[in-house]
Structure formats: C-alpha cells, structure tokens
Design an enzyme around this catalytic site. Structure first.
Site, mmCIF file in Angstrom:
data_model
loop_
_atom_site.group_PDB
_atom_site.id
_atom_site.type_symbol
_atom_site.label_atom_id
_atom_site.label_comp_id
_atom_site.label_asym_id
_atom_site.label_seq_id
_atom_site.Cartn_x
_atom_site.Cartn_y
_atom_site.Cartn_z
ATOM 1 N N HIS A 1 1.494 -0.948 -11.021
ATOM 2 C CA HIS A 1 1.255 -0.861 -12.641
ATOM 3 C C HIS A 1 0.351 -2.176 -12.835
ATOM 4 O O HIS A 1 -0.368 -1.964 -13.730
ATOM 5 C CB HIS A 1 2.827 -1.163 -13.278
ATOM 6 N N GLU A 2 0.809 -3.098 -12.524
ATOM 7 C CA GLU A 2 -0.229 -4.440 -12.636
ATOM 8 C C GLU A 2 -1.456 -4.358 -12.018
ATOM 9 O O GLU A 2 -2.461 -5.045 -12.520
ATOM 10 C CB GLU A 2 0.777 -5.871 -12.088
ATOM 11 N N HIS B 1 -3.748 -2.728 -14.700
ATOM 12 C CA HIS B 1 -4.178 -3.783 -15.623
ATOM 13 C C HIS B 1 -5.304 -4.530 -15.107
ATOM 14 O O HIS B 1 -6.162 -5.071 -15.597
ATOM 15 C CB HIS B 1 -2.841 -4.605 -16.128
#
Length: 369
Positions: A20-21, A24
């Site tokens: 997920h990170e 980003h």
C-alpha cells in the site's frame, strides 16, 4: 501456536502495508513530489535509515504505515526552491493519483498472488457428473452419472466452475450439452429450471439449475502466465465486488457485524493458514489485500477514499474545500475508525471468551437487533 500466529500476522500485515505505502511512494516519486519518510508501522521508531532525502523506518506498532510527503500540509512553510516539489502545490489530478496509488497497489498485489498460485496449480473439480436429481432437467434430457460435459452450445467446458457459470447465466434457455460417455460423444438438449437456492450471504434466491452435482474427483489445474494473470484479474475484480456487497449487507442486517474480525482474528486465521501450507496463507493475503484496497477507497475522511472525495469536489468547484470543513470531517472520520476498531477488537475478544453481554449490547447498539 501463538508464536506462529504472531509471526504470521506480522508477515501478513507487513506485506500488505508495504504494498500500500509503496504505491503512494512510487506515485509521489514519479510525480516529482519529495518523500520525507516511508514507515512500516506506527509509534516508536525501532530502526531507521536515511537514503537520499527519505528516511525509511520500522516502527513498533505493526498495524499500519505511512508515507510523509514534502508539503503534505498546506500550513507547512517551504523554501521557494522546494515549492515545486510540494504535494500541496501539485494539481488536484496529481494528488488524486498519489492517493489512489496505495489502494491500487493492494489490488495489484492480489492479482500477482493469484497469478502465482494459478501458475503453480490449484485443485479443481472437473466437468464430470457425480449425481443427478430424480425428475430433474438433466435426468429428463438423458444425462447420466459419470458423463463428462465437454461443451455447451459449442463452447468447450473443462471445469465444473465453467459448467455452473454457463447454466446459471442461461436464463432458462435450452442448452446444447455435449457429453463424453465411455469415449462416445452424446449431444443432449437440456433446459435449466428456476429453483430456490441460497446465495453466499444465506439469502434465498432464484437460480437456473439442471439438477446435477459434480464428481468429487479433484485435479490440479496449472495455467500459463497469461492465462493465470487473466484469472487473477477476474478473481480480484470478483472479490472486490463481493467485499463491497458484503459491506452493504452488513448495514442491511443480512450479515451479522459479529463476522467482522480485527488483528486477533486475523492472527488466528494467518496462523491456521500457515499450518495448512503456503498456498492457503497467500490466498488469505490476497483476500485481505483486496479488503484493504476496497476499505481504503470508502469515502470516509482520514482514509484514502475520504481524501479522494475532497479532491473530486475540488476538481468540480475549482477550489479546495475549506480547511475548517476538512478538519471537522477528519475528526469525525477518526472517531468513526476508533469506534470501529473498538468494535472489531471486541468481536475478537468475544470469540476468545465466548458470549459476552457487554459486546452483545454493543452489537445491538450498531444493528438494533
């Protein structure tokens, strides 16, 4: 067992949070936005290393992570030469892309896991008939146990999943079913009938069936990379839809909120799946990655979906939503998430301790039942 569960859930959540990170992080880098921190976990720093401008951290509480971007807060004062690398100074479309990349990477992780699993091989039911119901459409059409369905309306069929899918989508139209019977091909015309059945949520629904059940023999199906990727894509889409529908069913009262699970439940599941083997563990990881992606896209302030909602409004009205409204929304969203976390922790403890009147009351508070 407890040690395995704790280790399993740390690995499981670590991979999901990293994916997920990473979404980003890569989207920010690609867009020319400075990334100051990339952390797995919250709270006290356990380990860190700075490479370039980014500090990579491993933090104490492994229930989340974050990426801190340059100029993430509009109130942050930056030197003039750094302003072009500020997140807040990028266009609303770039900011939307950076926020969206986190959940998208969770879906990509699930697709890759499914692709790997289908390339390695999964147990599958064949299209061989096991039993036939008395008086059913299949029996009246002359179908027999041990027949192997090889085609329906001219389309090849190899798996029970395909057979059930085609019959279910027939709408009651007569089907030309070709079967292999002792090495001889037989062509039969079978008209599915509408029958009552239970769906995944236990609701009674009408479904088209011909009254057959599969032979219990299992074969291992291995797909080439392209086929495995396509199946992984379809599985991820299907499970994403199912997750959204499940959320709606919870609010409709069809699914009990007691089915929700928190970190303890996930740890129990992860430990059990590891004991079953790597494939069940990775399937659980794919499922949770999809859940994480879908839940993060819900329009709840503080989640990615909440940020996206504000950016969509900004794109429509051509100016940012006021800081005061965003702050109030963030506080409401934060309070909602805290309540949700208390609830799922309560459900976890309830499962460990058995029926508990406090949590029964808590469930009634949310469901009215």
């Amino acid at each position: 067992m407890i040690g395995i569960s704790i280790l399993s859930v740390i690995v499981l959540l670590g991979v999901l949070i990293f994916a997920h990170e990473l979404g980003h992080f890569l989207a920010a880098k690609w867009s020319g936005v400075g990334v100051l921190k990339f952390s797995l976990g919250f709270g006290r720093k356990l380990y860190s290393r700075k490479i370039g401008e980014t500090e990579y951290l491993l933090s104490l509480i492994p229930l989340g992570g974050y990426v801190k971007l340059l100029g993430e807060s509009e109130a942050e004062l930056l030197p003039e030469e750094e302003r072009h690398r500020s997140f807040s100074n990028k266009s609303v479309w770039v900011r939307m892309g950076i926020v969206l990349a986190g959940p998208v990477f969770n879906f990509i992780l699930a697709i890759l896991i499914f692709t790997g699993i289908y390339m390695a091989g999964v147990p599958t039911l064949t299209s061989t008939i096991g039993t036939i119901q008395e008086g059913s459409a299949a029996m009246e059409a002359g179908m027999r146990p041990a027949d192997t369905v090889v085609a329906i309306d001219g389309k090849p069929v190899r798996k029970w999943e395909h057979l059930a899918e085609i019959i279910g989508a027939s709408g009651g139209k007569a089907l030309r079913i070709a079967v292999d019977r002792g090495g001889q091909r037989q062509d039969l015309s079978v008209t599915p009938r509408s029958m009552k059945a239970k769906n995944l949520f236990g609701e009674e629904v009408d479904a088209w069936k011909i009254g057959v059940s599969p032979d219990p023999k299992i074969v291992t199906e291995r797909l080439n990379p392209a086929e495995a990727f396509w199946v992984g894509l379809k599985k991820t889409w299907y499970l994403s839809e199912l997750t959204l529908v499940s959320i709606v069913k919870i609010f409709e009262g069809v699914i009990s909120p007691k089915t929700l699970g928190g970190p303890i439940f996930i740890a129990q599941l992860a430990g059990a799946q590891v004991k079953e083997g790597f494939v069940p563990f990775f399937l659980l990881m794919a499922l949770l990655s999809i859940n994480l992606g879908v839940l993060n896209l819900l329009p709840i302030p503080i989640l990615d979906g909440g940020h996206l909602l504000f950016y969509v409004i900004e794109a429509v009205i051509r100016r940012p939503v006021s800081m005061k409204i965003r702050e109030i929304a963030q506080q409401v969203g934060f309070a909602f998430l805290i309540l949700l976390m208390i609830f799922v922790f309560g459900m976890d403890i309830d499962r460990l301790l058995g029926d508990n009147p406090i949590y029964e009351g808590f469930v009634r508070f949310f469901t009215g039942k």
